[in-house]
Design a protein around this motif. Structure first.
Motif, PDB file in Angstrom:
ATOM      1  N   ILE A 323      -3.169 -35.902 -11.006  1.00 40.47           N
ATOM      2  CA  ILE A 323      -4.019 -36.208  -9.737  1.00 40.47           C
ATOM      3  C   ILE A 323      -5.116 -35.538  -9.941  1.00 40.47           C
ATOM      4  O   ILE A 323      -6.212 -35.826  -9.598  1.00 40.47           O
ATOM      5  CB  ILE A 323      -3.209 -35.665  -8.245  1.00 40.47           C
ATOM      6  CG1 ILE A 323      -1.989 -36.479  -8.275  1.00 40.47           C
ATOM      7  CG2 ILE A 323      -4.149 -35.816  -7.378  1.00 40.47           C
ATOM      8  CD1 ILE A 323      -1.131 -35.869  -7.243  1.00 40.47           C
ATOM      9  N   SER A 324      -5.219 -34.124 -10.513  1.00 39.18           N
ATOM     10  CA  SER A 324      -6.560 -33.586 -10.646  1.00 39.18           C
ATOM     11  C   SER A 324      -7.215 -34.079 -11.831  1.00 39.18           C
ATOM     12  O   SER A 324      -8.604 -34.214 -11.769  1.00 39.18           O
ATOM     13  CB  SER A 324      -6.230 -32.140 -10.946  1.00 39.18           C
ATOM     14  OG  SER A 324      -5.433 -31.703 -12.362  1.00 39.18           O
ATOM     15  N   ALA A 325      -6.566 -34.622 -12.658  1.00 39.60           N
ATOM     16  CA  ALA A 325      -7.332 -35.386 -13.712  1.00 39.60           C
ATOM     17  C   ALA A 325      -8.145 -36.569 -13.063  1.00 39.60           C
ATOM     18  O   ALA A 325      -9.346 -36.920 -13.576  1.00 39.60           O
ATOM     19  CB  ALA A 325      -6.538 -35.700 -15.138  1.00 39.60           C
ATOM     20  N   ILE A 326      -7.350 -37.092 -12.435  1.00 42.50           N
ATOM     21  CA  ILE A 326      -8.175 -38.594 -11.859  1.00 42.50           C
ATOM     22  C   ILE A 326      -9.225 -37.989 -10.915  1.00 42.50           C
ATOM     23  O   ILE A 326     -10.439 -38.698 -11.015  1.00 42.50           O
ATOM     24  CB  ILE A 326      -7.151 -39.244 -11.039  1.00 42.50           C
ATOM     25  CG1 ILE A 326      -5.859 -39.894 -11.874  1.00 42.50           C
ATOM     26  CG2 ILE A 326      -7.880 -40.548 -10.286  1.00 42.50           C
ATOM     27  CD1 ILE A 326      -4.912 -40.621 -11.445  1.00 42.50           C
ATOM     28  N   THR A 327      -8.955 -37.129 -10.064  1.00 39.17           N
ATOM     29  CA  THR A 327     -10.087 -36.494  -9.248  1.00 39.17           C
ATOM     30  C   THR A 327     -11.242 -35.997  -9.947  1.00 39.17           C
ATOM     31  O   THR A 327     -12.221 -36.225  -9.640  1.00 39.17           O
ATOM     32  CB  THR A 327      -9.648 -35.214  -8.298  1.00 39.17           C
ATOM     33  OG1 THR A 327      -8.193 -35.658  -7.729  1.00 39.17           O
ATOM     34  CG2 THR A 327     -10.412 -34.898  -7.421  1.00 39.17           C
ATOM     35  N   GLY A 328     -10.918 -35.357 -11.236  1.00 40.46           N
ATOM     36  CA  GLY A 328     -12.006 -34.699 -12.201  1.00 40.46           C
ATOM     37  C   GLY A 328     -12.784 -35.799 -12.616  1.00 40.46           C
ATOM     38  O   GLY A 328     -14.135 -35.720 -12.680  1.00 40.46           O
ATOM     39  N   GLY A 329     -12.298 -36.717 -13.080  1.00 40.83           N
ATOM     40  CA  GLY A 329     -12.888 -38.069 -13.755  1.00 40.83           C
ATOM     41  C   GLY A 329     -13.823 -38.594 -12.736  1.00 40.83           C
ATOM     42  O   GLY A 329     -14.978 -38.975 -13.037  1.00 40.83           O
ATOM     43  N   LEU A 330     -13.391 -38.784 -11.323  1.00 43.61           N
ATOM     44  CA  LEU A 330     -14.172 -39.586 -10.349  1.00 43.61           C
ATOM     45  C   LEU A 330     -15.227 -38.569  -9.973  1.00 43.61           C
ATOM     46  O   LEU A 330     -16.276 -39.213  -9.514  1.00 43.61           O
ATOM     47  CB  LEU A 330     -13.210 -39.910  -9.216  1.00 43.61           C
ATOM     48  CG  LEU A 330     -12.162 -40.929  -9.416  1.00 43.61           C
ATOM     49  CD1 LEU A 330     -11.283 -40.995  -8.292  1.00 43.61           C
ATOM     50  CD2 LEU A 330     -12.716 -42.172 -10.106  1.00 43.61           C
ATOM     51  N   ALA A 331     -14.953 -37.335  -9.809  1.00 42.59           N
ATOM     52  CA  ALA A 331     -15.979 -36.486  -9.392  1.00 42.59           C
ATOM     53  C   ALA A 331     -16.967 -35.997 -10.473  1.00 42.59           C
ATOM     54  O   ALA A 331     -17.996 -35.492 -10.159  1.00 42.59           O
ATOM     55  CB  ALA A 331     -15.347 -35.146  -8.808  1.00 42.59           C
TER      56      ALA A 331
END
Length: 509
Positions: A323-331
């Motif tokens: 989840i944090s990887a997806i969030t980091g990629g989007l942010a």
């Protein structure tokens, strides 16, 4: 600048395709997700697969590893072929081959058939992967939009590899072949959409294509990757032969680089590495994936073999990383726009180093909250750094060479993953084995097997049973934790040095 202004030579149909750039991004990300999930989906399906096909230990290793071993050396080859003959047709052909190989893998009657099918899957994946990045470079001409698109791409790449074991755990409950067969209906839906949406390459390469360079790159990277994996696993070759294969691959790659410098029309523009931004970006990708994949493997073993989690439970507990990887990629695109390339990449790598540090104080006791926080920091930091590195790479080359640049980046991903597993896994083994001292009640042959790995120690402890078995398992867990601490120290130092180097090498935005 509008997309139409940026590409006045495009036909009306092509402009319409570029106008659908966000739909194209969804299509490319779904394609990438299939490829990245397939790289790790077998990790949890191994027991069911072993029961069905009864492979030997060496055959099982090849079933798992052959996919990545085939993908890595073919990325540059297919990236440059896409530049020359068209990325769209290469993607469509890759879809067909990937679907056929998936069907063959699901119906494999013996280990040899499954190994061959997995190798074909690697070829199909290598045909698709370089085009996903180069088409993004083609259709997203605005720098800010491209950063967002690359952030989505990198998030999908990380999420696919991370959720592969979870997907495998769910599908294998029905039938082991379902982990492959699920690809077929998805590809049947993607194929017509790709034929309709994907644009043709705007600038088609018309220069001579050097076959010898292609052979050198394929066999050089294949030998390099094989030598590294064998040095870490030692399943097929003794150490000296693994080293020989590794150095042979290195020699082939040196020959490849020298040949590119002398050709009027090189297969790969090695002159790109003269650009500080490009080289720094590639190094950031290589070392970022090195840390992510290597540490993911070590921490997964920690959860299963030290904490006693089942594979599925371990995968679920690693969801904060996904989840944090997806969030980091989007942010990351927004962070990049605010603080710049240098601060984004070095800061992301530094965050991973900081997030790993608390684990150095852990033993065999549970730390569920802190573990989740560490996973969040690792996933977010790696993805922010990888997005910055990817944007640096793709922005520092002309569109006509985007396929080759994308292939270099994706090869760095694959080699980083292989290096992370081989190097960090080898360090863990080297430290673990001597740290496990003899346990009363356990034979010398049992101790020799227990020193090979924590998994073997657990098996021996189960066979011995009683007080001696419990003592062996406890000692093995502490030895593994000690080895894990050493591996984390190496990773923290490497990440910190890389973050500092990026801060010094990249120019201020």
């Amino acid at each position: 600048m509008t997309v139409t202004q940026a590409a006045p030579a495009l036909s009306r149909a092509a402009r319409g395709q570029v106008g659908n750039r966000w739909s194209i991004l969804v299509l490319l990300c779904l394609s990438l997700l299939l490829i990245t999930v397939d790289a790790t989906v077998l990790h949890i399906a191994v027991p069911a697969l072993t029961a069905a096909l009864e492979p030997s230990s060496v055959q099982l290793l090849w079933i798992i590893d052959v996919y990545s071993l085939v993908v890595a050396p073919l990325l540059i080859l297919f990236g440059t072929l896409g530049d020359r003959y068209g990325r769209k047709r290469l993607v469509l052909a890759g879809f067909v081959l990937f679907g056929v190989a998936s069907a063959l893998a699901s119906s494999a009657a013996n280990p040899g058939m499954l190994i061959a099918a997995r190798a074909l899957l690697g070829v199909g994946g290598a045909m698709i992967m370089p085009a996903t990045l180069s088409i993004i470079r083609q259709v997203f001409t605005d720098r800010r939009e491209r950063a967002i698109a690359l952030g989505v791409w990198s998030a999908v790449a990380a999420a696919g590899a991370a959720v592969g074991p979870l997907v495998g755990g769910v599908l294998v409950g029905f039938w082991w072949g379902a982990v492959f067969l699920i690809n077929v209906p998805i590809l049947l839906a993607l194929l017509p959409a790709a034929a309709r949406l994907l644009p043709e390459s705007r600038e088609r390469e018309r220069r001579p294509w050097d076959a010898l360079s292609a052979v050198l790159s394929v066999f050089g990277i294949l030998a390099l990757a094989f030598g590294l994996k064998e040095a870490g696993a030692g399943s097929l070759l003794p150490l000296w032969m693994s080293a020989l294969v590794f150095f042979a691959g290195t020699g082939l790659l040196v020959w490849f680089v020298r040949r590119q410098r002398t050709l009027a029309a090189p297969l790969l523009d090695v002159g790109l590495f003269r650009r500080r931004e490009f080289t720094t970006g590639v190094a950031g990708v290589l070392l970022g994936v090195f840390s992510l994949v290597g540490l993911q493997l070590m921490l997964a073993q920690y959860l299963q073999l030290v904490m006693g989690d089942s594979p599925v439970r371990a995968a679920i507990r690693m969801l904060p990383l996904v989840i944090s990887a997806i969030t980091g990629g989007l942010a990351a695109a927004h962070i990049l726009a605010r603080i710049g390339m240098r601060a984004t990449m070095s800061g992301g790598l530094g965050l991973v180093a900081i997030s790993l540090s608390p684990t150095l104080a852990w033993g065999v006791e549970a730390h569920p909250v802190m573990l989740a926080l560490c996973f969040i920091g690792i996933g977010f930091g790696v993805q922010v750094a990888l997005l910055a590195a990817s944007d640096t790479i793709m922005s520092s080359c002309p569109e006509s060479r985007a396929g080759g640049a994308a292939a270099i980046e994706e090869t760095a991903y694959e080699l980083g993953a292989g290096l992370g597993v081989a190097v960090l896994g080898t360090i863990t083994t080297i430290v673990y084995s001597p740290a496990l001292h003899a346990v009363p009640g356990v034979s010398e042959s049992g101790m020799d097997r227990a020193r090979q790995s924590l998994a073997n120690a657990a098996h021996v402890a189960d066979q011995v049973g009683g007080t001696a078995g419990a003592a062996l398992l406890g000692a093995a867990r502490w030895a593994f934790v000690n080895a894990l601490h050493t591996t984390i120290v190496v990773s923290v130092v490497l990440l910190s040095v890389t973050a500092a180097a990026v801060a010094m090498l990249l120019r201020r935005d």
